[in-house]
Design an enzyme around this catalytic site. Structure first.
Site, PDB file in Angstrom:
ATOM      1  N   SER A 145     -11.285   1.126  -1.161  1.00 32.52           N
ATOM      2  CA  SER A 145     -10.784   0.684   0.147  1.00 32.52           C
ATOM      3  C   SER A 145     -11.898   0.993   1.125  1.00 32.52           C
ATOM      4  O   SER A 145     -12.725   1.884   0.852  1.00 32.52           O
ATOM      5  CB  SER A 145      -9.544   1.508   0.527  1.00 32.52           C
ATOM      6  N   TYR A 158      -4.267   9.373   1.545  1.00 29.75           N
ATOM      7  CA  TYR A 158      -4.896   8.112   1.122  1.00 29.75           C
ATOM      8  C   TYR A 158      -6.415   8.223   1.222  1.00 29.75           C
ATOM      9  O   TYR A 158      -7.140   7.900   0.279  1.00 29.75           O
ATOM     10  CB  TYR A 158      -4.378   6.968   1.996  1.00 29.75           C
TER      11      TYR A 158
HETATM   12  N1  LIG Z   1      -3.641  -4.256   1.172  1.00 25.17           N
HETATM   13  C1  LIG Z   1      -4.689  -3.717   1.745  1.00 25.17           C
HETATM   14  O1  LIG Z   1      -4.979  -3.974   2.928  1.00 25.17           O
HETATM   15  C2  LIG Z   1      -5.591  -2.797   0.968  1.00 25.17           C
HETATM   16  C3  LIG Z   1      -6.770  -2.345   1.604  1.00 25.17           C
HETATM   17  C4  LIG Z   1      -7.609  -1.503   0.913  1.00 25.17           C
HETATM   18  C5  LIG Z   1      -7.297  -1.120  -0.383  1.00 25.17           C
HETATM   19  N2  LIG Z   1      -6.165  -1.571  -0.973  1.00 25.17           N
HETATM   20  C6  LIG Z   1      -5.886  -1.126  -2.340  1.00 25.17           C
HETATM   21  O2  LIG Z   1      -5.554  -2.233  -3.152  1.00 25.17           O
HETATM   22  C7  LIG Z   1      -4.754  -1.780  -4.256  1.00 25.17           C
HETATM   23  C8  LIG Z   1      -3.557  -2.693  -4.405  1.00 25.17           C
HETATM   24  O3  LIG Z   1      -2.758  -2.549  -3.246  1.00 25.17           O
HETATM   25  P1  LIG Z   1      -1.881  -3.736  -2.616  1.00 25.17           P
HETATM   26  O4  LIG Z   1      -2.246  -3.838  -1.200  1.00 25.17           O
HETATM   27  O5  LIG Z   1      -1.942  -4.927  -3.478  1.00 25.17           O
HETATM   28  O6  LIG Z   1      -0.442  -3.033  -2.659  1.00 25.17           O
HETATM   29  P2  LIG Z   1       0.949  -3.449  -3.306  1.00 25.17           P
HETATM   30  O7  LIG Z   1       1.905  -2.413  -2.866  1.00 25.17           O
HETATM   31  O8  LIG Z   1       1.264  -4.864  -3.002  1.00 25.17           O
HETATM   32  O9  LIG Z   1       0.684  -3.318  -4.884  1.00 25.17           O
HETATM   33  C9  LIG Z   1       0.478  -2.078  -5.495  1.00 25.17           C
HETATM   34  C10 LIG Z   1       1.186  -2.068  -6.842  1.00 25.17           C
HETATM   35  O10 LIG Z   1       0.910  -0.803  -7.479  1.00 25.17           O
HETATM   36  C11 LIG Z   1       2.092  -0.417  -8.156  1.00 25.17           C
HETATM   37  N3  LIG Z   1       2.125   1.019  -8.426  1.00 25.17           N
HETATM   38  C12 LIG Z   1       2.436   2.031  -7.561  1.00 25.17           C
HETATM   39  N4  LIG Z   1       2.437   3.209  -8.199  1.00 25.17           N
HETATM   40  C13 LIG Z   1       2.109   2.959  -9.489  1.00 25.17           C
HETATM   41  C14 LIG Z   1       1.963   3.765 -10.644  1.00 25.17           C
HETATM   42  N5  LIG Z   1       2.188   5.081 -10.588  1.00 25.17           N
HETATM   43  N6  LIG Z   1       1.611   3.176 -11.807  1.00 25.17           N
HETATM   44  C15 LIG Z   1       1.424   1.842 -11.884  1.00 25.17           C
HETATM   45  N7  LIG Z   1       1.576   1.014 -10.818  1.00 25.17           N
HETATM   46  C16 LIG Z   1       1.918   1.560  -9.644  1.00 25.17           C
HETATM   47  C17 LIG Z   1       3.228  -0.840  -7.213  1.00 25.17           C
HETATM   48  O11 LIG Z   1       4.478  -0.927  -7.904  1.00 25.17           O
HETATM   49  C18 LIG Z   1       2.715  -2.178  -6.721  1.00 25.17           C
HETATM   50  O12 LIG Z   1       3.202  -3.256  -7.508  1.00 25.17           O
HETATM   51  C19 LIG Z   1      -4.413  -0.321  -3.959  1.00 25.17           C
HETATM   52  O13 LIG Z   1      -5.266   0.529  -4.709  1.00 25.17           O
HETATM   53  C20 LIG Z   1      -4.705  -0.195  -2.471  1.00 25.17           C
HETATM   54  O14 LIG Z   1      -5.023   1.121  -2.090  1.00 25.17           O
HETATM   55  C21 LIG Z   1      -5.299  -2.398  -0.322  1.00 25.17           C
END
Ligand SMILES: NC(=O)c1ccc[n+]([C@@H]2O[C@H](COP(=O)([O-])OP(=O)(O)OC[C@H]3O[C@@H](n4cnc5c(N)ncnc54)[C@H](O)[C@@H]3O)[C@@H](O)[C@H]2O)c1
Length: 274
Positions: A145, A158
Site C-alpha cells: 500500500s 495498518y
Molecule cells: N482499496 C484500497 O484503496 C487499497 C489501498 C492500498 C492497499 N490495499 C490492499 O489491497 C489488498 C486488498 O484489499 P481490498 O481493498 O481489495 O479489500 P477488500 O476488503 O475488498 O478485500 C480483501 C479480502 O481479504 C479477505 N480476507 C480478510 N482476512 C482474511 C484472512 N484472514 N484470510 C484470507 N482472506 C482474508 C476478505 O474477506 C476480503 O475478501 C489489501 O492487502 C489492502 O491492504 C487496498
C-alpha cells in the site's frame, strides 16, 4: 515476460473474494490462467468462483485463513495437486483498522498484523520452496500500500503491518535473486481503489469519523478492474514497484525519504503540506 506467457499458468490469489483480489482473479482468467482462489469468507469466495466457472475458467476455491500456517500449507498442497505448478502467487488478503493507537483492542491489533503481515509470510513459506524448485519463470507479488511508505496517524496497525510487508518483500526480493532467480518478486502498492475494505473495519465510537472519512476517500478511487490491469502490466514488465497512483506514491515516498535522511520530525512540512 509477455502476458501471453501466463496463459495456461496458475495464479494463486489470496483475498480473492472481494475488491482487488476478485478483480485480479478476473484479469488472470481473461489472460487464460488457471485459478486457485483463497479467502477467509467461503461465501464471498464461492460467489467469485461460480461467476468465473460460468465463463468456462478452471477455478479451485479453497477457503483459507491466511493467519493460519497449516491452512496456507493446505492451500499450496491443493494448488500443486490440482495444477502441478504456480506461475503467480498474489499475497493480497488484507484488512484495515482505524482509531487512536491506545484505543485499538488487542485482538484487533493482532488480527491486522496477522493477516496483513504474517499472512504474507505464510504464503512465502508455503509456496516459494516449491516455486523455487521449478525452473520456470514465476512471480511473487505482495500487496502492500502507499501506507507501506508513508505515515498515517490513527491507522497505526495498518501502517505497521504494511511497512512490515514492504520490508519483508525487499528482503525476499534479495533472497530470491540469490537462490531462485527465476522468481520475480514485486510489490503492488496501491493508493485509493474503490473496494469494501473500510466497510469491514471494526468501528468504535472514537473511530467512526475516521472510518467514514476513509470510506468516502476510497469510494472515488480507481476501480479494482483498472488496478488489476495495472498489476498485470507491471508484472509483464517484471517491475519491482507496481503502482496505481505513481504521483501520489512518489510524493509520499519522497517525503518519507526526506524525513529519514534528514532525521526530521514526523510532522515536518514540505511544499506547504505534511
Ligand atoms: N482499496 C484500497 O484503496 C487499497 C489501498 C492500498 C492497499 N490495499 C490492499 O489491497 C489488498 C486488498 O484489499 P481490498 O481493498 O481489495 O479489500 P477488500 O476488503 O475488498 O478485500 C480483501 C479480502 O481479504 C479477505 N480476507 C480478510 N482476512 C482474511 C484472512 N484472514 N484470510 C484470507 N482472506 C482474508 C476478505 O474477506 C476480503 O475478501 C489489501 O492487502 C489492502 O491492504 C487496498
Amino acid at each position: 515476460m509477455k502476458l501471453e506467457e501466463l496463459r495456461g499458468g496458475t495464479a494463486v490469489i489470496t483475498g480473492a473474494g472481494s475488491g482487488i483480489g476478485e478483480a485480479l482473479a478476473h484479469e488472470a482468467a481473461s489472460l487464460g490462467m488457471n485459478l486457485v482462489l483463497a479467502d477467509i469468507s467461503a461465501e464471498r469466495l464461492d460467489a467469485v468462483a461460480v461467476n468465473l466457472r460460468a465463463d468456462g475458467h478452471r477455478v479451485l476455491a479453497v477457503p483459507t485463513d491466511v493467519r493460519v500456517a497449516a491452512q496456507v500449507d493446505a492451500l499450496a498442497d491443493a494448488a500443486y495437486a490440482e495444477f502441478g505448478s504456480v506461475a503467480l502467487l498474489a499475497n493480497n488478503a488484507g484488512l484495515e483498522s482505524v482509531g487512536y493507537t491506545w484505543d485499538i483492542p488487542a485482538d484487533e491489533w493482532q488480527r491486522v498484523i496477522d493477516v496483513n503481515l504474517t499472512g504474507v509470510f505464510h504464503g512465502i513459506r508455503s509456496f516459494i520452496p516449491r516455486m523455487g524448485a521449478d525452473p520456470q519463470h514465476s512471480h511473487l507479488v505482495n500487496t502492500v500500500s502507499v501506507g507501506g511508505v508513508s505515515i498515517t496517524p490513527r491507522m497505526t496497525a495498518y501502517a505497521a503491518s504494511k511497512h512490515g510487508v514492504q520490508a519483508l518483500s525487499e528482503c525476499v526480493y534479495l533472497e530470491c535473486a540469490e537462490k531462485f532467480p527465476q522468481i520475480q518478486v514485486s510489490v503492488f502498492s496501491p493508493a485509493q481503489v474503490a473496494t469494501r475494505i473500510f466497510d469491514d473495519v471494526e468501528v468504535r465510537h472514537d473511530s467512526d469519523e475516521d472510518a467514514e472519512f476513509w470510506r468516502e476517500n476510497i469510494r472515488g478511487g480507481m476501480t479494482p478492474q483498472t488496478a488489476a490491469k495495472l498489476y498485470f502490466d507491471g508484472l509483464s514488465r517484471d517491475e519491482f514497484w507496481i503502482l496505481t497512483h505513481p504521483e501520489a506514491f512518489e510524493r509520499l515516498a519522497g517525503k518519507r525519504a526526506k524525513v529519514l535522511a534528514g532525521k526530521l520530525r514526523p510532522d515536518a512540512v514540505f511544499d506547504g503540506r505534511n
